[in-house]
Design an enzyme around this catalytic site. Sequence first.
Site, mmCIF file in Angstrom:
data_model
loop_
_atom_site.group_PDB
_atom_site.id
_atom_site.type_symbol
_atom_site.label_atom_id
_atom_site.label_comp_id
_atom_site.label_asym_id
_atom_site.label_seq_id
_atom_site.Cartn_x
_atom_site.Cartn_y
_atom_site.Cartn_z
ATOM 1 N N SER A 241 0.775 -1.063 0.173
ATOM 2 C CA SER A 241 0.012 0.114 -0.267
ATOM 3 C C SER A 241 0.758 1.236 0.028
ATOM 4 O O SER A 241 0.171 2.465 -0.017
ATOM 5 C CB SER A 241 -0.890 0.179 1.179
ATOM 6 O OG SER A 241 -0.289 0.003 2.436
ATOM 7 N N LYS A 287 -5.430 4.965 8.400
ATOM 8 C CA LYS A 287 -4.231 5.764 8.007
ATOM 9 C C LYS A 287 -4.280 7.057 8.090
ATOM 10 O O LYS A 287 -3.573 8.022 8.226
ATOM 11 C CB LYS A 287 -4.024 5.291 6.709
ATOM 12 C CG LYS A 287 -3.434 3.808 6.476
ATOM 13 C CD LYS A 287 -3.117 3.086 5.206
ATOM 14 C CE LYS A 287 -2.398 1.869 5.115
ATOM 15 N NZ LYS A 287 -1.823 1.222 3.889
#
Length: 352
Positions: A241, A287
């Site tokens: 990611s 995140k």
Amino acid sequence: MRSMRFYVGLGVVIGVIILVALAFIPLPYYIFSPGSANPLAPMITVSGGHKTEKGEFMMTTVSVLYAQNIYEFLYGLTIPHRQILPESLVSSGLPDPEYTAIESYMMYTSHQNSKIAAFRYLHLPLRVTPDGVYVVYVASDSTATEKLRDGDVITGLNGHKVTTAQGLIDQLGHDRPGQVVRLAVKRGHKTLPITVRLTTLPPLPGHKGARAGIGILPGAANAVTSPYRVTINTGNIDGPSAGFMFSLEIVNQLYRGGDLTRGYKIAGTGTISADGTIGQIGGIQHKVIAASAEGATYFFAPKDRVKGDTNQLHAEQTAQNLHLPIKVIPVHTLADAIHFLMSLPPKSGKIA
């Protein structure tokens, strides 16, 4: 009186045994929560590039606790913004070592794709060639468990060059289970000669009968050749990611048109394809929180484009619901992100 003391003591002993036993009863859950937002400049170095940015590009992570027993699970309940998922949903039923090995391979491919995407965006010289078979993991019942390691790259078989997984399978198609073969294996900066005894594998789709094989999950290993050498060191962080943010940092170190950070702290997430397309990832809500906690002004999120995409939606909802002082910027390609950065007015003063 003695009877009472006996029963009290017996109860204490039984209680201790139960408490200890609970630690050994498997309780397979993963507990996810906001991780960190880390500056990329210290992790990435491009030869011939520069690190003169006044702001920061930051990769974001998710904190993962593997709750194997009731005590780790109860601890996980105390973590803010937690998300609890069963192991079967997260790892698709794979044992934890194999799931971890696949995550490591995904990080390896993100390194490769981030370089390719960055060089292609900048129209720099680039050559990508198949360079062997990456050993994602060695099956527990393989006869090569003591010789091959996760992350090895097989480049030769019995003196013949191996460049792709299909090429390896085709060559092994002439051999029999139990036969000993010689492998050339790249491990780090060394190439090692390794002999292994072939094991029996199930037939390939569309074929009948067992076949000979090494007993590994193979992956592609490519050589990325350019006048600019890129070194990426992310420590023990795995997964795909961060690929998009790697590309941004690589581009910025080679970019001659100014500082793309414009003086801001800019975080983000997303996979990256070799053509610069940004892909969806997991745990984006964690995140965004991590990025805001580190003072990021903007957060790049993969743009939702087809049914089932939820990264943009979840990132925007998290920022809005928690009143985070961060702006979510949905992007579909590396070029989209750079176009947005070029439109930002330079920030004066300290990094923010």
